[in-house]
Design an enzyme around this catalytic site. Sequence first.
Site, PDB file in Angstrom:
ATOM      1  N   SER A  40       1.315  -1.163  -0.072  1.00  0.00           N
ATOM      2  CA  SER A  40       0.253  -0.211   0.245  1.00  0.00           C
ATOM      3  C   SER A  40       0.806   1.558   0.141  1.00  0.00           C
ATOM      4  CB  SER A  40      -1.096   0.199   1.189  1.00  0.00           C
ATOM      5  OG  SER A  40      -1.427   1.257   1.231  1.00  0.00           O
ATOM      6  N   HIS A  93      -1.345  -0.893  -4.206  1.00  0.00           N
ATOM      7  CA  HIS A  93      -2.586  -0.388  -3.869  1.00  0.00           C
ATOM      8  C   HIS A  93      -2.922   0.564  -3.576  1.00  0.00           C
ATOM      9  CE1 HIS A  93      -6.162  -1.680  -1.628  1.00  0.00           C
ATOM     10  NE2 HIS A  93      -6.054  -0.749  -0.273  1.00  0.00           N
ATOM     11  N   ASP A 124      -4.526   4.406  -2.724  1.00  0.00           N
ATOM     12  CA  ASP A 124      -5.604   4.222  -1.678  1.00  0.00           C
ATOM     13  C   ASP A 124      -6.188   5.463  -1.564  1.00  0.00           C
ATOM     14  OD1 ASP A 124      -5.874   1.721   0.634  1.00  0.00           O
ATOM     15  OD2 ASP A 124      -3.904   2.627   0.962  1.00  0.00           O
ATOM     16  N   MET A 173      -8.972   9.053  -1.404  1.00  0.00           N
ATOM     17  CA  MET A 173      -9.741   8.831   0.149  1.00  0.00           C
ATOM     18  C   MET A 173     -10.470  10.795  -0.495  1.00  0.00           C
ATOM     19  SD  MET A 173      -7.573   7.798   3.338  1.00  0.00           S
ATOM     20  CE  MET A 173      -6.003   5.981   2.991  1.00  0.00           C
ATOM     21  N   HIS A 203      -8.053   1.609  -4.700  1.00  0.00           N
ATOM     22  CA  HIS A 203      -8.884   1.447  -3.659  1.00  0.00           C
ATOM     23  C   HIS A 203      -9.813   2.547  -3.241  1.00  0.00           C
ATOM     24  CE1 HIS A 203      -9.839   0.439   1.123  1.00  0.00           C
ATOM     25  NE2 HIS A 203     -10.987   0.390   0.031  1.00  0.00           N
ATOM     26  N   MET A 257     -12.419   5.267  -1.616  1.00  0.00           N
ATOM     27  CA  MET A 257     -13.120   5.337  -0.184  1.00  0.00           C
ATOM     28  C   MET A 257     -13.292   6.210   0.276  1.00  0.00           C
ATOM     29  SD  MET A 257     -10.026   3.444   2.518  1.00  0.00           S
ATOM     30  CE  MET A 257      -8.492   3.330   1.368  1.00  0.00           C
ATOM     31  N   MET A 317     -12.017  -5.393   4.938  1.00  0.00           N
ATOM     32  CA  MET A 317     -11.143  -4.503   5.919  1.00  0.00           C
ATOM     33  C   MET A 317     -11.093  -4.872   6.951  1.00  0.00           C
ATOM     34  SD  MET A 317     -10.198  -2.429   4.395  1.00  0.00           S
ATOM     35  CE  MET A 317      -9.312  -0.804   5.380  1.00  0.00           C
ATOM     36  N   ASP A 369      -6.976  -5.913   4.037  1.00  0.00           N
ATOM     37  CA  ASP A 369      -6.104  -4.756   4.157  1.00  0.00           C
ATOM     38  C   ASP A 369      -6.285  -3.772   5.214  1.00  0.00           C
ATOM     39  OD1 ASP A 369      -4.876  -2.316   3.790  1.00  0.00           O
ATOM     40  OD2 ASP A 369      -6.611  -1.730   2.019  1.00  0.00           O
TER      41      ASP A 369
END
Length: 211
Positions: free
Chosen positions: A8, A33, A35, A37, A66, A68, A137, A171
């Site tokens: 990540s 990965h 992330d 957000m 991913h 979010m 998660m 994760d």
Amino acid sequence: MLQKICPSILSADFAELAKDANRMADAGADMLHVDIMDGQFVPNISLGLPVLECLNKKCDLPMDVHLMIVRPQDYIQRFAKAGADIITFHVESDCNPLECIQQIKACGCKAGISIKPNTPVMEIKPYLALVDMVLVMTVEPGFGGQSFMQDMMGKVCELRNICPDLDIEVDGGINHETAKIVTEAGANVLVAGSYLFGAEDASAAIASLRY
């Protein structure tokens, strides 16, 4: 089932992001990965489209994105264009899951669906036959460095029993010890952040997650 190790980049040195990403590639990582957000779906803001686009040009690893974010359907096409290979959205977001999956597939990407710790597997059962991956998660999404929630393994076992051939990703809090736990439960895609990027020997750290 063949394991995939997915560092990540939330734990990477952002000033040396391409260098850090390629260090993971050279060490044997299978994917990166990424992330995303928005500060609304989770209480943190991380990366955006320009970062993914630039990183994709500098690193050959598949990009596991991913989302979010509150409204993933508004950004799927743009993240696909920026270089995403897998796009995972949260069933808890403000979206129509079926439409998100169809949109992701139409962009030529693999589709993933994710559940937060308080969300039961039943919430995603209608979509399991349509996605390429489920992300469970094992921490509350939003920040790196949290403690691993072992009680999430019931979800992993349940999913593996329902879908013996599906990629199941975990994760949060993954290290040498917890990797054994999640693998035995049935997960085959392991996301790890600080454990990998903080390791002096990234190759040894990645190898230590494979069981």
